[in-house]
Design an enzyme around this catalytic site. Sequence first.
Site, PDB file in Angstrom:
ATOM      1  CD  GLU A   9      -3.020  -1.068   0.332  1.00  0.00           C
ATOM      2  OE1 GLU A   9      -3.082  -0.063  -0.411  1.00  0.00           O
ATOM      3  OE2 GLU A   9      -3.843  -1.988   0.287  1.00  0.00           O
ATOM      4  CB  CYS A  51      -1.555   6.996   0.868  1.00  0.00           C
ATOM      5  SG  CYS A  51      -2.639   5.877   1.778  1.00  0.00           S
TER       6      CYS A  51
END
Length: 451
Positions: free
Chosen positions: A228, A262
């Site tokens: 990720e 993010c």
Amino acid sequence: MEFKSINPYNGEEVGTYTGLSDTALDAKLKLAKEAFTKWKKVPLEERAKLMSKAGEVLKENVEKYAKMITLEMGKPISESRGEVNKCAWVCEYYAENAQEFLKDEVIETDAQKSFVRHDPIGAVFAVMPWNFPFWQVFRFAAPTLTAGNVGLLKHAANVFGSAEMIEEVFTKAGFPEGVFQNLIIHHDKTDKIVKDDIVKAITLTGSGRAGSAVAEIAGRNLKKSLLELGGSNAFIVWEDADIDKVVKTAITARMMNCGQSCIAAKRFILLEGIYDEFVEKFTVSVKDLKDGDPLNEDTKIGPMARKDLADELNRQVNESVALGAELLHGGNQKECYHEPTVLGNVTPEMPAFKEETFGPLATMIKAKSIEHAFELSEQSDFGLGVTVCTEDIEKALSMAGEVSDGAYFVNELVKSDPRLPFGGTKNSGFGRELAKDGMMEFVNRKTVYVK
């Protein structure tokens, strides 16, 4: 080696942590092996009860854990509480749903009986970041441990206090020794850990550089990896959108956690007809955000987690302005604090467009049409998520296929939810966390066939 955790707001030391020697690390890896042989045989119902208890421990100690998060990385205390409570939710979610997710999957064939069973695989090594120091760990640990695996955590060095408290959660909940272990180590120990026979998979949340390095080590050792990584999410606003409502969502989407996420909205792609109105109202809302000590209840913007991160954001702002971006608000930096900043008329050649901006910077981009907006959205090396704001829900849904990202949200900021799979494409990584998908990533889907 010693590691220091420093409060980014005032520069004071939060804690000092001594790194593990090779001998101590070997002992922890051995303990993980011993723990797995017993833990995988513990009935799923009992493992789920312990995970539910972990959720209770989190809720009982919200203030303690939230304060550590805020002290170590500067998140406003109200957001830190929300993070701890979300961790409790993910523990409860897997405790409640593991039985359904892990049940045998019967498949009719010409066999007398054929099905897929789901077995634990061993130890999962997690390399985790500082920006959501509890949540990033629990969204891996809750499904992984409930499935019967054991966990090894290498956290970011500036949040080792949070890492110790996370291990404390599982200890207080009654998990057997060795099922979850926090490793105080430098990243140079990664190769040694991944090579160990007990480690069967690696999950990393972090930068693209860290992700590619860990994936290379995992691939060399034929171990599964889940990554990720970064994101540069587009937040697309069509001309029919309710601008006042959208601006409220947009402020949260960009400025939560001081923009250090993010999945934050980083590129605001606005149809020409509403560009001026959106930019004006968004900028006014940014000016109203109260900054200050993140331990104060009314603080909305705290410091960034480290000075080098603020320096990097300031570089991106200055270089974009030099290329023609309009500085509408902010742009100032002092140590770890970077003033919330709005740039107008941003174009694809600017760092504020083509790079990930990990901080309180909102970039405003004009689109000539809906089709042009999606083209601009796709001009990114990242593929984590996209938001589209419009009153025409059916048209928005019909265009979901125009987006290559891992998530497509209509009239809402991109966010993680234990009930939905989460992950990206392109340089945002691969694999999925959360929901059933997150549990399936780290189990052996074993085919059983009876003639």
